[in-house]
Design a protein around this motif. Structure first.
Motif, PDB file in Angstrom:
ATOM      1  N   SER A 221      11.487  -5.747   9.947  1.00  0.00           N
ATOM      2  CA  SER A 221      10.281  -6.199   9.198  1.00  0.00           C
ATOM      3  C   SER A 221       9.366  -4.914   8.543  1.00  0.00           C
ATOM      4  O   SER A 221       9.427  -3.699   9.129  1.00  0.00           O
ATOM      5  CB  SER A 221       9.120  -6.894   9.964  1.00  0.00           C
ATOM      6  OG  SER A 221       9.942  -8.197  10.257  1.00  0.00           O
ATOM      7  N   TRP A 222       8.581  -5.213   7.656  1.00  0.00           N
ATOM      8  CA  TRP A 222       7.730  -4.357   6.954  1.00  0.00           C
ATOM      9  C   TRP A 222       6.392  -4.554   7.040  1.00  0.00           C
ATOM     10  O   TRP A 222       5.780  -5.593   6.696  1.00  0.00           O
ATOM     11  CB  TRP A 222       8.205  -4.096   5.275  1.00  0.00           C
ATOM     12  CG  TRP A 222       7.500  -3.144   4.770  1.00  0.00           C
ATOM     13  CD1 TRP A 222       6.620  -1.953   5.090  1.00  0.00           C
ATOM     14  CD2 TRP A 222       7.805  -2.749   3.230  1.00  0.00           C
ATOM     15  NE1 TRP A 222       6.240  -1.233   4.011  1.00  0.00           N
ATOM     16  CE2 TRP A 222       6.837  -1.700   2.987  1.00  0.00           C
ATOM     17  CE3 TRP A 222       8.748  -3.367   2.392  1.00  0.00           C
ATOM     18  CZ2 TRP A 222       6.908  -1.352   1.611  1.00  0.00           C
ATOM     19  CZ3 TRP A 222       8.417  -2.772   0.970  1.00  0.00           C
ATOM     20  CH2 TRP A 222       8.048  -1.698   0.804  1.00  0.00           C
ATOM     21  N   ILE A 223       5.756  -3.692   7.974  1.00  0.00           N
ATOM     22  CA  ILE A 223       4.127  -3.907   7.881  1.00  0.00           C
ATOM     23  C   ILE A 223       3.472  -2.988   7.008  1.00  0.00           C
ATOM     24  O   ILE A 223       3.530  -1.783   6.904  1.00  0.00           O
ATOM     25  CB  ILE A 223       3.623  -3.674   9.414  1.00  0.00           C
ATOM     26  CG1 ILE A 223       4.417  -4.451  10.455  1.00  0.00           C
ATOM     27  CG2 ILE A 223       2.336  -3.648   9.589  1.00  0.00           C
ATOM     28  CD1 ILE A 223       4.282  -3.880  11.710  1.00  0.00           C
ATOM     29  N   ARG A 224       2.536  -3.582   6.162  1.00  0.00           N
ATOM     30  CA  ARG A 224       1.603  -2.510   5.213  1.00  0.00           C
ATOM     31  C   ARG A 224       0.308  -2.722   5.645  1.00  0.00           C
ATOM     32  O   ARG A 224      -0.330  -3.903   5.582  1.00  0.00           O
ATOM     33  CB  ARG A 224       2.137  -3.057   3.748  1.00  0.00           C
ATOM     34  CG  ARG A 224       3.527  -3.113   3.372  1.00  0.00           C
ATOM     35  CD  ARG A 224       3.806  -3.329   2.113  1.00  0.00           C
ATOM     36  NE  ARG A 224       3.370  -1.855   1.449  1.00  0.00           N
ATOM     37  CZ  ARG A 224       2.694  -1.882   0.249  1.00  0.00           C
ATOM     38  NH1 ARG A 224       2.279  -2.938  -0.446  1.00  0.00           N
ATOM     39  NH2 ARG A 224       2.298  -0.741  -0.174  1.00  0.00           N
ATOM     40  N   ALA A 225      -0.401  -1.600   5.978  1.00  0.00           N
ATOM     41  CA  ALA A 225      -1.769  -1.573   6.367  1.00  0.00           C
ATOM     42  C   ALA A 225      -2.574  -0.833   5.187  1.00  0.00           C
ATOM     43  O   ALA A 225      -2.247   0.174   4.902  1.00  0.00           O
ATOM     44  CB  ALA A 225      -2.104  -1.159   7.613  1.00  0.00           C
ATOM     45  N   PHE A 226      -3.606  -1.422   4.967  1.00  0.00           N
ATOM     46  CA  PHE A 226      -4.329  -0.798   3.782  1.00  0.00           C
ATOM     47  C   PHE A 226      -5.902  -0.517   4.209  1.00  0.00           C
ATOM     48  O   PHE A 226      -6.567  -1.446   5.041  1.00  0.00           O
ATOM     49  CB  PHE A 226      -4.467  -1.681   2.688  1.00  0.00           C
ATOM     50  CG  PHE A 226      -5.332  -1.303   1.450  1.00  0.00           C
ATOM     51  CD1 PHE A 226      -4.830  -0.443   0.649  1.00  0.00           C
ATOM     52  CD2 PHE A 226      -6.523  -1.960   1.427  1.00  0.00           C
ATOM     53  CE1 PHE A 226      -5.785  -0.083  -0.426  1.00  0.00           C
ATOM     54  CE2 PHE A 226      -7.469  -1.646   0.414  1.00  0.00           C
ATOM     55  CZ  PHE A 226      -7.059  -0.788  -0.658  1.00  0.00           C
ATOM     56  N   GLY A 227      -6.306   0.436   3.744  1.00  0.00           N
ATOM     57  CA  GLY A 227      -7.709   0.779   3.996  1.00  0.00           C
ATOM     58  C   GLY A 227      -8.406   1.636   2.730  1.00  0.00           C
ATOM     59  O   GLY A 227      -7.758   2.355   2.187  1.00  0.00           O
ATOM     60  N   ASP A 228      -9.840   1.426   2.427  1.00  0.00           N
ATOM     61  CA  ASP A 228     -10.242   2.141   1.335  1.00  0.00           C
ATOM     62  C   ASP A 228     -11.682   2.688   1.861  1.00  0.00           C
ATOM     63  O   ASP A 228     -12.260   2.326   2.879  1.00  0.00           O
ATOM     64  CB  ASP A 228     -10.384   1.168  -0.006  1.00  0.00           C
ATOM     65  CG  ASP A 228     -11.427   0.134   0.104  1.00  0.00           C
ATOM     66  OD1 ASP A 228     -12.243   0.060   1.098  1.00  0.00           O
ATOM     67  OD2 ASP A 228     -11.149  -1.184  -0.590  1.00  0.00           O
TER      68      ASP A 228
END
Length: 361
Positions: free
Chosen positions: A331-338
């Protein structure tokens, strides 16, 4: 206080700019690297392959579109040129296909969406039709945005490139079409696509993935504890919601086959997100080798897993957006922060990724 609608509006401003702008007339279609990798991924411990659609449709079913109006003469092409969002790296076609949908394009080439800008312009020199169908979306249709959007050089009587989102039975359909004949071609393409999708039979999900594939619980608190997310934002508590997308098609997949969660403080525009494409390692293998990124070490990764990070500054808003991309268990986990600075944004993205991996274990 920020409502969900306000949060979406902020995301649209930050990610896409405030207004639609068109490239100069006759501008060449934007280029995008092509990654002709095998559709099966071997970078994860669990085999991953593009799933068969959950609806009885193939791109050949839409082939007649090349005879419609001003589209006459275009040819079938890979639909991966258009990205899901200007801030992103993932083709919309990959997202739709991994959720059991179909993504097709018939064009002269290039991408219908101009990339590498801070606005959301259509490539009005593009000629063709792009068709995206997401099955089994009946339960999410009330939450999605219906409408039509056209390039800035359009008028009330003449259209250039336009997109429309429509519900067809239990499917959510996105149609992008060029048209320079007062909308006649655009309407004909819509009617043709609606007819084809209406006649197709869908089978229920979820998609059967290979044994061992990481398929998270849809509950966002289970995916990553809100207390952990609040600590990353430096607040006492956070609002937990569905991941924000400027494209309704991408967001719809979070309620069908994918998982997308967002955490934010009502008094701030800072945002954390975690997105999981179960079985999507095949899509990661097509995209991640072609972007500028840095390797990332995380606790809980196995020897065949991988993780990288990349950031995008948004200088006009004194903002930086960072992603941590993790491929694990097929699977592909995409984690985002700004954040206002890259180091904080990057730390947040990494923390989100680590939280998801920890919850998985």
């Amino acid at each position: 206080m920020l409502t969900r609608a306000a949060l979406v509006a902020i995301a649209a401003i930050v990610l896409c700019g405030c207004t639609q702008t068109a490239p100069p007339a006759g501008a060449p279609a934007p280029s995008r690297p092509s990654f002709e990798a095998s559709p099966t991924a071997t970078s994860a411990s669990v085999a991953s392959a593009q799933p068969d659609p959950l609806i009885d449709l193939r791109c050949s079913d839409f082939a007649q579109v090349v005879t419609i109006g001003t589209l006459a003469g275009v040819t079938e092409r890979d639909a991966r040129a258009a990205l899901a969002d200007l801030s992103d790296v993932v083709p919309l076609a990959d997202i739709v296909r991994n959720a059991g949908g179909v993504a097709c394009e018939f064009s002269d080439g290039g991408s219908w969406l101009v990339t590498g800008t801070t606005t959301l312009p259509f490539n009005e020199s593009w000629r063709g039709a792009a068709i995206y169908v997401l099955p089994n979306a009946a339960s999410v249709l009330p939450d999605l945005s219906y409408g039509s959007l056209c390039g800035d050089s359009s008028t009330n009587t003449t259209y250039t490139v336009c997109e429309r989102e429509v519900a067809v039975g239990s499917s959510w359909v996105k149609i992008v079409s060029s048209s320079n004949d007062r909308g006649t071609t655009l309407d004909a393409v819509r009617d043709f696509v609606v007819g084809v999708v209406s006649a197709a039979t869908a089978r229920p999900g979820p998609i059967e993935r290979p044994e061992g594939t990481y398929i998270p619980d849809r509950d966002c608190e289970t995916l990553a504890a809100s207390a952990t997310m609040a600590a990353q934002l430096g607040v006492a508590s956070v609002v937990v919601d569905r991941a924000v997308e400027t494209d309704p098609m991408s967001e719809a997949t979070y309620l069908t086959e994918h998982v997308g969660c967002a955490w934010y403080d009502e008094n701030s525009s800072d945002l954390l997100e975690a997105i999981v494409y179960p079985g999507g390692a095949w899509a990661a293998e097509l995209t991640l080798p072609g972007i500028a990124s840095s390797p990332l070490e995380l606790d809980g990764l196995g020897g065949t897993d991988s993780a990288v990070t990349h950031c995008t500054p948004v200088p006009q808003y004194d903002y930086v957006m960072c992603w941590a991309e993790v491929v694990t268990d097929g699977s592909w986990i995409r984690a985002f922060g700004d954040a206002a600075d890259e180091s904080t944004a990057l730390a947040r993205a990494v923390a989100v990724a680590q939280a998801v991996l920890t919850a998985r274990d």
